[in-house]
Design an enzyme around this catalytic site. Structure first.
Site, PDB file in Angstrom:
ATOM      1  N   ASP A  99      26.620  22.708  37.746  1.00 38.32           N
ATOM      2  CA  ASP A  99      27.645  23.462  38.443  1.00 38.32           C
ATOM      3  C   ASP A  99      27.279  23.486  39.922  1.00 38.32           C
ATOM      4  O   ASP A  99      26.123  23.743  40.274  1.00 38.32           O
ATOM      5  CB  ASP A  99      27.678  24.895  37.893  1.00 38.32           C
ATOM      6  CG  ASP A  99      29.087  25.385  37.653  1.00 38.32           C
ATOM      7  OD1 ASP A  99      29.841  25.443  38.629  1.00 38.32           O
ATOM      8  OD2 ASP A  99      29.411  25.715  36.498  1.00 38.32           O
ATOM      9  N   ASP A 195      32.635  24.526  41.489  1.00 35.08           N
ATOM     10  CA  ASP A 195      33.180  25.872  41.377  1.00 35.08           C
ATOM     11  C   ASP A 195      34.194  26.177  42.490  1.00 35.08           C
ATOM     12  O   ASP A 195      33.887  25.966  43.673  1.00 35.08           O
ATOM     13  CB  ASP A 195      31.995  26.849  41.483  1.00 35.08           C
ATOM     14  CG  ASP A 195      32.360  28.261  41.097  1.00 35.08           C
ATOM     15  OD1 ASP A 195      32.780  28.470  39.951  1.00 35.08           O
ATOM     16  OD2 ASP A 195      32.225  29.163  41.950  1.00 35.08           O
ATOM     17  N   GLU A 237      36.953  22.598  40.043  1.00 35.67           N
ATOM     18  CA  GLU A 237      37.721  23.754  39.558  1.00 35.67           C
ATOM     19  C   GLU A 237      38.675  24.152  40.677  1.00 35.67           C
ATOM     20  O   GLU A 237      38.243  24.517  41.773  1.00 35.67           O
ATOM     21  CB  GLU A 237      36.785  24.918  39.223  1.00 35.67           C
ATOM     22  CG  GLU A 237      37.551  26.063  38.554  1.00 35.67           C
ATOM     23  CD  GLU A 237      36.911  27.440  38.713  1.00 35.67           C
ATOM     24  OE1 GLU A 237      37.225  28.321  37.913  1.00 35.67           O
ATOM     25  OE2 GLU A 237      36.114  27.628  39.659  1.00 35.67           O
ATOM     26  N   HIS A 311      33.976  29.799  30.347  1.00 32.27           N
ATOM     27  CA  HIS A 311      33.286  31.092  30.411  1.00 32.27           C
ATOM     28  C   HIS A 311      34.100  32.172  31.125  1.00 32.27           C
ATOM     29  O   HIS A 311      33.658  33.315  31.203  1.00 32.27           O
ATOM     30  CB  HIS A 311      31.953  30.895  31.117  1.00 32.27           C
ATOM     31  CG  HIS A 311      32.156  30.466  32.550  1.00 32.27           C
ATOM     32  ND1 HIS A 311      32.683  29.236  32.885  1.00 32.27           N
ATOM     33  CD2 HIS A 311      31.951  31.113  33.710  1.00 32.27           C
ATOM     34  CE1 HIS A 311      32.783  29.149  34.196  1.00 32.27           C
ATOM     35  NE2 HIS A 311      32.338  30.278  34.727  1.00 32.27           N
ATOM     36  N   ASP A 312      35.243  31.794  31.697  1.00 32.21           N
ATOM     37  CA  ASP A 312      36.092  32.785  32.367  1.00 32.21           C
ATOM     38  C   ASP A 312      37.316  33.145  31.531  1.00 32.21           C
ATOM     39  O   ASP A 312      38.064  34.054  31.893  1.00 32.21           O
ATOM     40  CB  ASP A 312      36.614  32.230  33.698  1.00 32.21           C
ATOM     41  CG  ASP A 312      35.515  31.962  34.705  1.00 32.21           C
ATOM     42  OD1 ASP A 312      34.516  32.704  34.700  1.00 32.21           O
ATOM     43  OD2 ASP A 312      35.655  31.005  35.485  1.00 32.21           O
TER      44      ASP A 312
END
Ligand code: GLC
Length: 532
Positions: A99, A195, A237, A311-312
């Site tokens: 990430d 991210d 993302e 994970h969100d």
């Protein structure tokens, strides 16, 4: 047409390290824990592992607040553990991407500590400081500005106040980022998930944030300085990017990114413009048409990432399927999603059909959840309504420890974990699921193999069928002389469909063998099948 790059054919599996597997029994997942489960992932058919952040961090946002890009947080292990993980992944013929969180750092990063000391600090412009705040809300709620008493000025943060935004307009900052990115790539990692990367081109004075005026310039520079000429994969993302722009960025002779996480389908169970906590029943027609647009748009250039969860996001079974028909709906959702064109992403636990959790507010650990609880209380929301939204949308739904087996704490650890284990682990865990002929894991294995052996999944075009059916998601893919048809029911009731015009030959994968192919087929609840 040349050989397709490996990442177009890859199955990506996301690991959220805090919750995957604890090896040293402190209740926190770690890198040696991940290493001990690589064979499990290989068995599933995974090609690429995306590791959520393991860098040194005070863990205000579970690692998405980085204090040192060059070291591994001691709770996860050491840099040597990281190198060992990389080797073990490569030894098994898999790849590993990390990430890359460069929209912001932790407030404990040395750059920020130096930056806030005085206005003349050489690090001052690494961050965004202003005399007066503007009217901007942070994504987690509350103002995006915090006053720092040392110099009596405000710094900007689109996330928590412990995640100050970096100032990408400042060249020395960009240089420092490129050096770091190249350092990791030289170490041998196979790419990055980037991210909220659509935020780096923002202009805060013009109030332009996502997909800001400098996004293209900085992405291009990043590409040229770090990615060009390397055999890696990049996925950005980009929650604030339109489908058209997602295509532009992943299209052309020199795409800036290999693919993006586009969010058009993600917020469809929210009242538009009201944020994620104001719930709305999913309209399947809207859901289908969004995927149709994405699939059609990306078919002739550009590339999609296929994801429903991470994970969100809440667990897919609880969100789009049914906990009552857990296995059937987990398989149906996988079939619908991975039957499309793009690179499939599996979020840890999705492959065994893990579900969401409901806990008393004191047991939540996610800072966004805690913050929104207070904000909604202040706004006068009823406690029950707040909790209903939190049960549906809290990020902790997908962060509960991975359910490995029936032992204490689901075999995740022998120590009490940092976040509660979902109490359903006795009947829902990887060990039992893998040994169950009706298990979700064996179904995923088969689906993945099917995808890998039929180029139609990678190459075929996309056409919705039963377009206006409110409870069935169905489409056809065509490639060369072949056609496949994918059908999924989003209903807990039987549904009869007239398939006579479709010329279906046989069922090649299904979650219910008792339903036989016939012109007038009655689908069981959450039925799914792929037909040749
Ligand atoms: C991304 C991450 C999320 C994090 C945020 C700030 O959306 O996926 O977990 O909180 O960025 O880094």
């Amino acid at each position: 047409m040349g050989q397709a790059p490996w990442w177009k054919r890859a199955i990506v599996y996301q690991i959220y390290p805090l919750s995957f597997k604890d090896s040293n029994q402190d209740g926190l997942g770690d890198i040696p824990g991940i290493i001990s489960r690589l064979d499990y992932l290989k068995r599933l058919g995974v090609d690429v592992i995306w590791l959520s952040p393991v860098y040194r961090s005070p863990m205000d946002d579970n690692g998405y607040d980085i204090a040192d890009y060059y070291s591994i947080d001691p709770i996860f292990g050491t840099l040597d553990d990281m190198k060992r993980l990389l080797n073990e992944v490569h030894d098994r013929g898999m790849k590993l991407i990390m990430d890359l969180v460069v929209n912001h750092t932790s407030d404990e990063h040395i750059w920020f500590k130096e930056s806030k000391k005085d206005v003349h600090s050489p690090y001052r412009d690494y961050y965004l400081w202003r005399q007066e705040p503007t009217q901007v809300d942070s994504i987690f709620g509350g103002s995006a500005w915090t006053l720092d008493p040392t110099t009596n000025m405000y710094y900007f943060h689109l996330f928590s106040k412990r995640q100050p935004d970096l100032n990408w307009h400042h060249k020395p900052l960009r240089e420092a980022i490129y050096t770091m990115v190249n350092w990791w790539l030289d170490l041998g990692i196979d790419g990055f998930r980037m991210d909220v990367i659509d935020l780096i081109g923002k202009n805060i004075d013009q109030m332009k944030f996502a997909d800001g005026p400098y996004l293209h310039t900085y992405l291009k520079e990043l590409y040229e300085r770090c990615f060009e000429g390397r055999d890696i994969m990049t996925v950005g993302e980009m929650p604030g990017l339109s489908i058209e722009r997602a295509k532009e960025i992943t299209h052309g002779e020199h795409p800036l990114l290999d693919m993006v996480f586009q969010f058009a389908h993600v917020g469809l169970d929210e009242v538009p413009g009201q944020g994620k906590w104001v719930l709305k029943k999913l309209d399947l027609l809207e859901f289908k048409h969004t995927f149709e647009t994405l699939q059609k748009m990306m078919h002739d250039g550009g590339w999609n990432s296929l994801f429903l969860s991470n994970h969100d996001q809440p667990r897919v079974v609880s969100r789009y399927g049914s906990e009552l028909y857990r296995k059937a709906s987990a398989k149906m959702l996988a079939t619908i999603l991975y039957g499309m064109q793009g690179t499939p992403y599996i979020y840890q636990g999705e492959e065994i059909g893990m579900t969401g959790i409901q806990m008393p507010i004191k047991d939540y650990r996610d800072l966004e959840t805690k913050q929104i609880y207070d904000i909604l209380k202040q706004k006068g929301w009823d406690e029950r309504d707040i909790m209903r939204s939190i049960y549906a949308k809290s990020r902790d739904n997908s962060r509960t420890p991975f359910q490995w087996n029936r032992k204490d704490y689901a075999g995740f650890s022998t120590h009490e974990p940092w976040l509660s284990v979902n109490p359903n682990y006795l009947s829902l865990n990887a060990e039992d699921d893998q040994n169950d002929p009706e298990g979700v894991f064996p179904y995923y294995q088969k689906l993945i193999q099917l995808r890998k052996t039929h180029p139609i999944f990678d190459e075929g075009d996309f056409m919705l069928i039963f377009k206006d059916h409110p409870l069935v998601f169905a489409y056809q893919r065509k490639y060369q002389e072949k056609t496949i048809t994918v059908i999924g029911s989003f209903s807990d009731q039987p549904i009869t469909l007239d398939l006579s015009s479709l010329n279906l030959k046989q069922i090649i994968q299904t979650n219910d063998e008792t339903v036989t192919l016939s012109p007038l087929m009655t689908l069981s609840p959450y039925y799914t099948a792929i037909f040749s």
